[in-house]
Design a protein around this motif. Sequence first.
Motif, PDB file in Angstrom:
ATOM      1  N   TYR A   1       9.976  -4.927  -7.403  1.00 28.46           N
ATOM      2  CA  TYR A   1       9.330  -4.497  -8.650  1.00 28.46           C
ATOM      3  C   TYR A   1      10.281  -4.603  -9.842  1.00 28.46           C
ATOM      4  O   TYR A   1      11.510  -4.596  -9.695  1.00 28.46           O
ATOM      5  CB  TYR A   1       8.826  -3.051  -8.508  1.00 28.46           C
TER       6      TYR A   1
ATOM      7  N   LYS B   1       5.778  -7.618 -10.470  1.00 31.13           N
ATOM      8  CA  LYS B   1       6.477  -7.889  -9.211  1.00 31.13           C
ATOM      9  C   LYS B   1       7.261  -9.197  -9.334  1.00 31.13           C
ATOM     10  O   LYS B   1       6.921 -10.068 -10.142  1.00 31.13           O
ATOM     11  CB  LYS B   1       5.477  -7.983  -8.059  1.00 31.13           C
TER      12      LYS B   1
ATOM     13  N   PRO C   1      10.377  -2.321 -12.759  1.00 33.04           N
ATOM     14  CA  PRO C   1       9.826  -1.088 -13.353  1.00 33.04           C
ATOM     15  C   PRO C   1       9.809  -1.136 -14.882  1.00 33.04           C
ATOM     16  O   PRO C   1      10.751  -1.636 -15.523  1.00 33.04           O
ATOM     17  CB  PRO C   1      10.782  -0.003 -12.839  1.00 33.04           C
TER      18      PRO C   1
ATOM     19  N   ASN D   1       9.862  -0.893   0.914  1.00 31.58           N
ATOM     20  CA  ASN D   1       8.830  -1.551   0.105  1.00 31.58           C
ATOM     21  C   ASN D   1       8.529  -2.948   0.644  1.00 31.58           C
ATOM     22  O   ASN D   1       9.406  -3.622   1.187  1.00 31.58           O
ATOM     23  CB  ASN D   1       9.284  -1.677  -1.348  1.00 31.58           C
TER      24      ASN D   1
ATOM     25  N   SER E   1      13.581  -1.283  -2.452  1.00 28.81           N
ATOM     26  CA  SER E   1      13.717  -0.306  -1.373  1.00 28.81           C
ATOM     27  C   SER E   1      13.431  -1.038  -0.077  1.00 28.81           C
ATOM     28  O   SER E   1      12.470  -1.819  -0.010  1.00 28.81           O
ATOM     29  CB  SER E   1      12.733   0.858  -1.545  1.00 28.81           C
TER      30      SER E   1
ATOM     31  N   GLU F   1       0.815  -1.216   0.000  1.00 26.87           N
ATOM     32  CA  GLU F   1       0.000   0.000   0.000  1.00 26.87           C
ATOM     33  C   GLU F   1       0.849   1.267   0.000  1.00 26.87           C
ATOM     34  O   GLU F   1       0.496   2.270  -0.621  1.00 26.87           O
ATOM     35  CB  GLU F   1      -0.923  -0.015   1.226  1.00 26.87           C
ATOM     36  N   ASP F   2       1.992   1.230   0.671  1.00 27.46           N
ATOM     37  CA  ASP F   2       2.857   2.409   0.794  1.00 27.46           C
ATOM     38  C   ASP F   2       4.122   2.297  -0.044  1.00 27.46           C
ATOM     39  O   ASP F   2       5.057   3.081   0.133  1.00 27.46           O
ATOM     40  CB  ASP F   2       3.229   2.616   2.269  1.00 27.46           C
ATOM     41  N   ASP F   3       4.181   1.292  -0.950  1.00 26.51           N
ATOM     42  CA  ASP F   3       5.401   1.069  -1.737  1.00 26.51           C
ATOM     43  C   ASP F   3       5.636   2.172  -2.774  1.00 26.51           C
ATOM     44  O   ASP F   3       4.684   2.743  -3.324  1.00 26.51           O
ATOM     45  CB  ASP F   3       5.323  -0.272  -2.477  1.00 26.51           C
ATOM     46  N   ASP F   4       6.921   2.416  -3.048  1.00 23.21           N
ATOM     47  CA  ASP F   4       7.327   3.240  -4.188  1.00 23.21           C
ATOM     48  C   ASP F   4       7.581   2.277  -5.349  1.00 23.21           C
ATOM     49  O   ASP F   4       8.638   1.640  -5.425  1.00 23.21           O
ATOM     50  CB  ASP F   4       8.590   4.032  -3.850  1.00 23.21           C
ATOM     51  N   LYS F   5       6.603   2.171  -6.243  1.00 25.40           N
ATOM     52  CA  LYS F   5       6.667   1.178  -7.314  1.00 25.40           C
ATOM     53  C   LYS F   5       7.650   1.532  -8.419  1.00 25.40           C
ATOM     54  O   LYS F   5       7.867   0.737  -9.338  1.00 25.40           O
ATOM     55  CB  LYS F   5       5.273   0.967  -7.900  1.00 25.40           C
ATOM     56  N   ASN F   6       8.256   2.703  -8.327  1.00 25.58           N
ATOM     57  CA  ASN F   6       9.266   3.086  -9.310  1.00 25.58           C
ATOM     58  C   ASN F   6      10.646   2.532  -8.950  1.00 25.58           C
ATOM     59  O   ASN F   6      11.575   2.644  -9.744  1.00 25.58           O
ATOM     60  CB  ASN F   6       9.343   4.618  -9.417  1.00 25.58           C
ATOM     61  N   LYS F   7      10.764   1.962  -7.783  1.00 25.19           N
ATOM     62  CA  LYS F   7      12.043   1.406  -7.335  1.00 25.19           C
ATOM     63  C   LYS F   7      11.992  -0.113  -7.376  1.00 25.19           C
ATOM     64  O   LYS F   7      11.071  -0.729  -6.833  1.00 25.19           O
ATOM     65  CB  LYS F   7      12.347   1.877  -5.912  1.00 25.19           C
TER      66      LYS F   7
END
Length: 559
Positions: free
Chosen positions: A161, A195, A163, A157, A154, A145-151
């Motif tokens: 992912y 993912k 990207p 996370n 992390s 829910e709070d992940d930075d999906k561009n990384k």
Amino acid sequence: MLPRLFGNTKRLNKFYGSIEENGCGKFNDISGKALKELKSMGFTHVWYTGVIEHATMTDYSQFGIQPDDPDVVKGRAGSPYAIRDYYDVDPDLAVDVNTRMAEYEALIKRTHDNGLKVIMDFVPNHVARTYASDQKPEGVHDFGEDDDKNKAFSPANDFYYLPGQSFVVPPGYNPGGDEFTSPLKDGKFDEYPSKATGNDRFTPAPSLNDWFETIKLNYGVDYLDSRKTYFDPTPPLWNKMYDILHFWSEKGIDGFRCDMVEMVPFEFWGWVIGKLKNNFPQLIFIGEAYEIGKYHDYISIGKFDYLYDKVGLYDAVRKLTCNWQDATTWEINQVWNRDCLGIDQHMLRFMENHDEQRIASRFFAGDPWLAVPGMIVTATMNTGPVMIYSGQECGEPGNGNEGFSNDDGRTTIFDYWGVPEHQKWLNEGKFDGGQLSEIQKSLRDFYTKLLNISRQNEAIREGKFWELMVANERQPGFDTRLYLFLRYTDKQRILVITNFNREQRNIQLLMPADLLQLLQLNGSYEFTDLLSGAKFNAEDIMNGVTVNLPASSGFLLGF
């Protein structure tokens, strides 16, 4: 047991059959009578497998449960290890889907009321690709829910992912078979960015043989950068997993069987198990482990109570049971004397579980009685627990091509199915063995006697171990398909003699002088086999004990 299978009385067993066609066991099927029967067999704990809600092809949208995409579900019932909501239970297992949690809570209480303890699964390494908790407590943030999906990675996370890349369903996958239809069955699954897959596959296009239906969870290990670890500050996932385990512990769970523990850092295990035991000191943790070199770390640092002894005793006993030409009981010696040295009491022993082939299958022994010597060793070699897989005690062979699980000697965990030999004991819910053959009743009686002997006799339950192979190896024609040892305390001694040969063997068993001196043994003794009641005499124990061993047999000689 899988509750899905345990109480199912339907016998159609249609290939890729639906829940309506092939049936499904319920929490409520596991009655007080069933639990009393298990207790009387000598069991202390029941591991309920597949309780937590997992991805499935069965549609429960009328109950407010979002349908799963079948293109990322294995089998009509779905894998119990592709969790879709850690705070909910499988609607398949409820008589009334709306009261499913209450039905499970009642089963926990019913189990306790019948003198048994409850173990359930914890699947820490991966979740279903469709994971979304609609039953999570207030204030809990969902995975990702709070992940930075561009990384790609992390420490903050929950997932890994890829990207710029979309997930690709394995080509050729036909979810549910030819008869199953669904508007979502189109060979596609919308996941962008893709993912990483549960079995450490960092590709948007996993294969059919991968755990393609699951997503790998991130405990702060950067797999693509030499597995560098980022444990300070504590990764968010650690606290989320603690909250999940705490949630179930508050419901009275007595222990957790933890899936694929070596795919999760042992630092996490030490942290979470230690923290939970501060509040729930009675909890036990069992780890599914296969890397012998890591066993000590998972016990000392990871704080596990027990680990699977699969790559060790199971493998050695299986080779002997299958009558492999190169199999010898010296491989059993290597288990306690090398692989599990100093931690043998922490090893969980078994000859069947849901991942392994059935003893009675043509892929294993083909005859459940050939497991007698192996089960005796498995149950009596040390003080750790022994596990029996539901149906093993009735000689279930795991026959049939069930659906996603093919005809491989295993009872499916992916499909709706009846377990034919177990159903004879189930006897339409009477749990009285009314349909078992006399041979099956004898087999179940063997398991009952063995388990109760293991539990009730202090020499087996808590005694010391003395291996007797070395003392006998210099005898002419010494047979390395026999296994001999003594379990003893100050008050009780049990001599364990097993014969893995498919033919009868006669033996003059010798005890070493230092053991005779330690236990102050001399003169004549009467030995009583705790399994059969048969008696043996030794006129002078210093000259040995003469025993005639039937094929594929064993004795537990108390004296």
